[in-house]
Design a protein around this motif. Structure first.
Motif, PDB file in Angstrom:
ATOM      1  N   CYS A 189      -3.591  48.302  51.138  1.00 40.40           N
ATOM      2  CA  CYS A 189      -2.292  48.917  50.848  1.00 40.40           C
ATOM      3  C   CYS A 189      -1.978  49.930  51.954  1.00 40.40           C
ATOM      4  N   THR A 201      -6.118  51.991  47.535  1.00 35.59           N
ATOM      5  CA  THR A 201      -6.167  50.572  47.217  1.00 35.59           C
ATOM      6  C   THR A 201      -6.358  49.786  48.510  1.00 35.59           C
ATOM      7  N   VAL A 217       0.446  52.063  52.172  1.00 31.76           N
ATOM      8  CA  VAL A 217       0.830  53.378  51.656  1.00 31.76           C
ATOM      9  C   VAL A 217      -0.410  54.198  51.338  1.00 31.76           C
ATOM     10  N   CYS A 218      -1.354  53.583  50.627  1.00 33.70           N
ATOM     11  CA  CYS A 218      -2.602  54.274  50.303  1.00 33.70           C
ATOM     12  C   CYS A 218      -3.339  54.684  51.577  1.00 33.70           C
ATOM     13  N   HIS A 246       1.719  56.890  43.034  1.00 34.45           N
ATOM     14  CA  HIS A 246       1.978  55.634  43.718  1.00 34.45           C
ATOM     15  C   HIS A 246       1.148  54.506  43.108  1.00 34.45           C
TER      16      HIS A 246
HETATM   17 ZN   LIG Z   1      -1.205  51.842  47.493  1.00 28.90          ZN
END
Ligand SMILES: [Zn+2]
Length: 71
Positions: free
Chosen positions: A28, A25, A30-31, A64
């Motif tokens: 993002c 994403t 985390v991504c 996620h």
């Molecule tokens: Zn993400």
């Protein structure tokens, strides 16, 4: 041949989905971090090369992105 399957982990290197690059994403963190780890795990020249780990990362990213919402 069917016996071989029972001896192995359900997450298979043969799973075609494991070879598809995950789609992070935009914006993002985390991504982005997962995508970096995935590329590392898929790079045979990397010390972190580990295709099983790559599969796990894809699962992690899907979870996620798709799972756990509205907490
Ligand atoms: Zn993400």
């Amino acid at each position: 041949m069917a016996l071989e399957r029972t001896l192995r982990d359900p997450i298979q290197l043969l799973d075609p989905a494991s070879y598809l690059e995950p789609v992070p994403t935009p914006d993002c963190d985390v991504c982005g971090a997962l995508a970096d780890q995935w590329r590392d795990a898929r790079n045979p020249n990397s010390p972190n090369y580990d295709v099983t780990r790559a599969s796990d990362i894809i699962v992690e990213m899907r979870r996620h992105q798709g799972g756990v919402k509205g907490k």
